[in-house]
Every structure is written in structure tokens, then in C-alpha cells.
Design an enzyme around this catalytic site. Structure first.
Site, PDB file in Angstrom:
ATOM      1  CB  ALA A   1      30.271  39.659  36.492  1.00 56.34           C
ATOM      2  CB  SER A   2      34.090  39.755  33.746  1.00 56.19           C
ATOM      3  OG  SER A   2      35.284  40.227  33.175  1.00 56.19           O
ATOM      4  N   GLY A   3      33.349  38.196  31.565  1.00 57.29           N
ATOM      5  CA  GLY A   3      33.084  37.331  30.417  1.00 57.29           C
ATOM      6  C   GLY A   3      31.665  36.802  30.395  1.00 57.29           C
TER       7      GLY A   3
ATOM      8  CG  LEU B   1      37.962  36.157  36.626  1.00 56.30           C
ATOM      9  CD1 LEU B   1      36.985  35.032  36.328  1.00 56.30           C
ATOM     10  CD2 LEU B   1      39.327  35.565  36.993  1.00 56.30           C
TER      11      LEU B   1
END
Length: 580
Positions: free
Chosen positions: A379-381, A572
Site C-alpha cells: 500500500a501507498s509506497g 504511507l
């Protein structure tokens, strides 16, 4: 003189410890090959963490016994035992499993595949929770002791908010984010969840609960409605679980093996082989590997900037951009590697570190056929670095998406006042104090950061749109920092397929032009590090990465706090999700 004596004592202690380790290492070199008798039973005990990356290989009995099996090692165990004529059955004994639902789905699916060999799988449970019971539902029969406790009662999430505590301490946390669902920082700035947080977590909990109910219903031959009603009555004592049809019999462990002996029609008690011992059997020795080499690259933990050594990690819990990029270049430049499976288990982290890794991932993709396999979280990065345009495979229970950017800063002025600490600042430059912990942000500073965060967010969405071959306008509404389960992401085109390591290997063979039935050799990157490599390499992580029995202490820091304290713009996940 006292300091000198203390130094001598410490030196002697260190020398003794090193000597003991070296003795065990030498003994390990002389170990005899694993001997598996005909008619053996594999005892698969799954306890504690089930990491993606192999911990340090310490040749000391205590540490070896505590060292967890990785997801790939469990996958290997099950495919090896299915092909090994000496293994007649598996006894599954999960206890205190600390793994996300994606990893559980991988292991359970591998057990189901093992059963196609015609060999039985039985489960013996000791005070199981929902995770352990979920795995056990893949077995042919489930046993518990007559006096035990089945702690299955549904699922729950808990969010902790620290705002009132921080107010008492005089700490004020300021958060800027792009994406209405990117509610990272609420732990520090609020006393309850936002409507957006509740919307996301309710959808996650609903989907996971439906999956759990469906799995139990299918394996225990009940309707979903019956299972839902049953779970509303949990938890259960053993003598309640049996008539409810959740277990098949109440037996002690010796009786379980007696029943298995009858089922196998064996004249003698079957030989037990531990999972740790059987892991030393190589797939190649059973004819399961050979031919083209496939790199199995693991990126696990939060993403940070900096050098992390040739093994591609910045410590036991993270991905260092420089080290991981170097690892990817090694794979890219190895002419013997035909293709690459990149296994991602990351909630994200530093925005610019993620971009460095994204670049190397794309360069690797241009040189080698590549497939992305998502674990518990990408997820995110973690999602960002997966955007190479290659096939993306997730589990239904993977946490992914979270396409957004966040910045956080703590103002400790109130705390300093309480402690009697004074600071004076001299500055040159309009925004020289933009990141100080002694004053709040001014409106001009806030606007400065807002511009950077918005630009960073647009770049993130644009890269996703390009990789997914869709217009920006289609991706942006799916972004907004929202976390999706793999099953939800598949419906929205954010991942390609739902599955695990078997599917990833199948798709990679197709991309690399390797026959579906052709054998391949999986080469792990980073490899399991030996004692010598650690002693003469990156020693600080020796005990931290090996003592996984201290897991509860590591969990206190969480993904979010540990990474946020490093500062800067972050890609994040907004919170650490654990479903019990």
C-alpha cells in the site's frame, strides 16, 4: 582501574559468545543430511511471525528452534511433501500465528493444493484463535483436546487515539495530506475516527468477515447463515465446539496420532518429521526444480532512504532505497536470471525513497520479464513501487492502494515548557524554521508544504494511471489515499488477478516463454544470511532480526510511528491494520 576491569569482563563475555557460536557453526557444517523414513508424517507447526524475508541463520539450537519459517519456505514445504513419496500425511499444528490475512490465504491455499496429492491433512489445535482455526479448516479433520477453548467469535478492529494524552504532555501534531482518505495522523490529532475512516474499515471488515464465513461454511458443510449464527455464540469450550460441528473430535495429541496411524493403516507409529528439519530438503532433490533460474526478490517492511547493504534491507523491518535498488540491479545484470517475481510486503514509507525504488523496478522490468506478487500489504509506497506495468497479483486479503501523500510535524513547545526547556532560534531564509519542533507552522509554511504534497500526489496518480494503462481521471477517484482489500482492488482494476505464489509463477513463465510444465529454479534475493556473513558484514541486525520471539516489543512502535518520526513527505498507509 574499574573501567579497565569492566572492559576486560565485557571483552571476555563477547569472546565466549563468539566462541560458542563458532563451535556450533563448525558443528553445523558437519551435519548429516536429513533422513526421511518411508511412511513419515510431516508435523507443520506454525507459530508466531511468518515473515517474507529469511532471518539470520544462527547455528545455535535455541535460536534455530525459534527462527520462523518464511512464507516461501512454508509454500516449499507443502509442494515438496506433496511430491515426496516418503511423506504420507501432514499434521497441522498452528498456535499463536501472527500473520495477516493474505499470508493466511497463501498457506491455506497451499494446504488445499497439497490435498490433491491424495494424502490426508489433519489439524490439532491448542487454544486456537480465528487465524489458527481459519488455517485448520483446510484440513480433512480438526481435533482439539477435551479441555480446551476455541476462541472464534468473529472479527474486530481497534484504533487508538492519543490526542488527549498529547494535550496533557503539551505536544501538538500538525498533519497535511493529499486525499480525503489519507487520514494518517488521526491517531495523534483526533479522539475518534472520521467518517471516511469508518467507511473504509467497515468495508474491509465486511469483506474479510464474509470471506471467513464462506470458508468455514464450505469446509464444515454448513450454510453461511448457520456459520454467522454460530460465530455470534462464540467463543466455545471444546465440549461446545464439538456439537456445533466446528471440530470433528476431542482427542489428546497422542490419540490424534493414534487415529492417524489407523487411517494410514500403518503397523507401527509413523515417523514424525518437523517442518524445520524437512525445510533442509531441497526442491531439486525431489525433482521439483531445475532449468531456468527465476529470481524471487523480497521487499518487506517500511521504505526508507539510505544504504542498507547488499542484502537490500535497512534493518530487520524495512526496505532501504539504496540497498534495495542495488539488489534489483544485481538481478537485472545477471544473465542467468530468466525472469523475476518481486514479492512486496510493505505499508510504504518515505516518498522520495519510494520513487528511487520505482525507477529501479522499471529498469528491471525493461530488462527481465517481471511479475509483482503482493503479500499482506502493498500500500501507498508499497503500491507505488509496484507500478511497473507488469502483472500485479494480490490476495483477496491484501491491503493495497492508499494512493496518497502525507506530511507530519510535531510541535513540542508545550512539552518543553513543562520540562523547563527554552529554545532560541536564529534564522536566515523565509522557511528556515519550517520543520522546527518549537513553533507551529505559519500559513505561508503550510501553503508551501501543501503545494509540494499536491504535486507529489499528482505524480503518484499519474504513475499509477500510466502503469494501469488508464486515464488519470479514472484513477484519481480510486486514489484519495483510500486503502483497498485485494478483492476490492481487483474489481476496480488496481490489481490484475487474485492469487498467490503459484499464480505468480504461472504468469511469469508465460511472460518469459517458459513452458507451463517446465521446471524452474527459484533463487531468493536477498538470500538467507549465514553467521559468517553477519559477523563480517552488517552486525547490528544480528540479534534484532533473529530474536523474533521478541515480536511483541517490535509491534509497539507500529509501521506508522516508526516511519513518520523520520520526517519528510510520506507515501504511507494511514494506519496499521490488524484484524483479530
Amino acid at each position: 582501574m574499574i573501567k579497565f576491569l569492566i572492559g576486560v569482563a565485557i571483552g571476555i563475555c563477547v569472546a565466549v559468545v563468539v566462541a560458542v557460536i563458532v563451535v556450533f557453526a563448525v558443528a553445523r557444517v558437519g551435519e548429516r543430511p536429513v533422513s526421511v523414513a518411508d511412511g513419515s508424517v510431516l508435523v507443520l507447526k506454525l507459530e508466531g511471525d511468518i515473515p517474507e524475508r529469511a532471518p539470520v541463520d544462527l547455528p545455535i539450537p535455541f535460536f534455530q528452534g525459534r527462527a520462523p519459517l518464511t512464507v516461501k519456505e512454508v509454500w516449499d514445504l507443502l509442494r515438496k511433501s506433496a511430491a515426496d513419496s516418503r511423506i504420507q500425511a501432514i499434521v497441522l499444528e498452528p498456535a499463536g500465528v501472527n500473520a495477516g490475512w493474505a499470508k493466511l490465504q497463501e498457506i491455506r491455499g497451499s494446504i488445499e493444493k497439497f490435498k490433491k496429492s491424495g494424502k490426508p491433512v489433519i489439524a490439532f489445535l491448542r487454544t486456537p484463535g480465528t487465524r489458527e482455526y481459519y488455517l485448520a479448516t483446510a484440513a480433512d479433520r480438526i481435533y482439539m483436546a477435551p479441555e480446551d477453548y476455541l476462541n472464534v467469535k468473529g472479527l474486530r478492529m481497534e484504533l487508538m487515539f492519543l490526542r488527549r494524552t498529547l494535550d496533557k504532555l503539551g505536544v501538538n501534531v500538525e498533519i497535511l495530506h493529499a486525499g480525503k482518505y489519507k487520514d494518517f495522523g488521526d491517531t495523534f490529532t483526533r479522539t475518534s475516527m472520521t467518517a471516511e475512516t469508518r467507511e473504509v474499515l467497515d468495508s474491509v471488515l465486511d469483506d474479510l468477515y464474509a470471506h471467513l464465513i464462506g470458508t468455514i461454511a464450505s469446509s464444515r458443510k454448513k450454510t453461511p447463515e448457520e456459520v454467522r449464527a454460530l460465530l455470534d455464540e462464540g467463543p466455545f469450550l471444546s465440549n461446545q465446539a464439538l456439537p456445533a460441528g466446528l471440530v470433528d473430535a476431542l482427542l489428546y495429541e497422542d490419540q490424534v496420532f493414534g487415529e492417524l496411524k489407523k487411517r494410514l493403516k500403518a503397523s507401527e507409529d509413523p515417523e514424525k518429521v518437523s517442518a524445520r528439519e524437512y525445510a533442509r530438503i531441497t526442491p531439486a532433490s525431489l525433482g521439483l526444480e531445475g532449468g531456468p533460474r527465476i529470481a524471487y526478490v523480497v521487499g518487506e517492511g517500511g521504505i526508507t532512504r539510505g544504504d542498507s547493504g547488499d542484502n537490500g534491507i535497512s534493518g530487520p523491518d524495512g526496505i532501504g532505497s539504496e540497498g534495495f535498488s542495488r539488489l534489483l540491479r544485481r538481478v537485472k545484470e545477471d544473465d542467468k536470471i530468466r525472469g523475476v517475481i518481486v514479492r512486496i510486503d510493505s505499508p510504504g514509507g518515505d516518498s522520495f525513497a519510494s520513487d528511487e525504488i520505482w525507477r529501479e523496478m522499471n529498469l528491471l522490468s525493461k530488462k527481465k520479464p517481471t511479475v509483482i506478487s503482493m503479500s499482506d500489504a502493498a500500500a501507498s509506497g508499497g503500491y507505488y513501487i509496484s507500478m511497473t506495468g507488469d502483472p500485479v497479483i494480490a490476495y483477496p486479503g491484501t491491503f493495497t492502494g492508499s494512493i496518497g501523500v502525507v506530511f507530519g510535524k510535531a510541535n513540542l513547545r508545550g512539552l518543553y515548557d513543562k520540562l523547563g526547556i527554552d529554545k532560541q532560534m536564529l534564522t536566515r531564509g523565509r522557511f528556515a524554521d519550517i520543520d522546527t519542533d518549537y513553533t507551529p507552522m505559519t500559513e505561508a509554511q503550510r501553503q508551501k508544504l501543501r503545494h509540494g504534497i499536491d504535486e507529489n500526489y499528482r505524480a503518484f496518480v499519474a504513475k499509477v494511471a500510466e502503469a494501469r494503462k488508464r486515464p488519470f481521471e479514472e484513477i484519481e477517484p480510486l486514489a484519495q489515499g483510500r486503502v483497498w482489500l485485494g478483492s476490492q482492488a481487483r474489481e476496480r482494476g488496481l490489481v490484475d488477478e487474485l492469487g498467490g505464489l503459484d499464480l505468480a509463477l504461472t504468469r511469469l513463465k508465460e511472460k518469459a516463454g517458459i513452458g507451463a510444465e517446465e521446471k524452474v529454479t527459484l533463487v531468493s534475493y536477498p538470500p538467507r544470511r549465514s553467521l559468517i556473513e553477519v559477523l563480517f558484514g552488517q552486525t547490528p541486525s544480528l540479534f534484532e532480526s533473529s530474536m523474533n520471539w521478541l515480536g511483541p516489543l517490535k509491534a509497539i512502535k507500529g509501521w506508522d510511528t516508526a516511519l513518520w518520526m523520520k520526517g519528510g513527505m510520506m507515501r504511507l498507509m494511514p494506519y496499521r491494520i490488524e484484524v483479530y
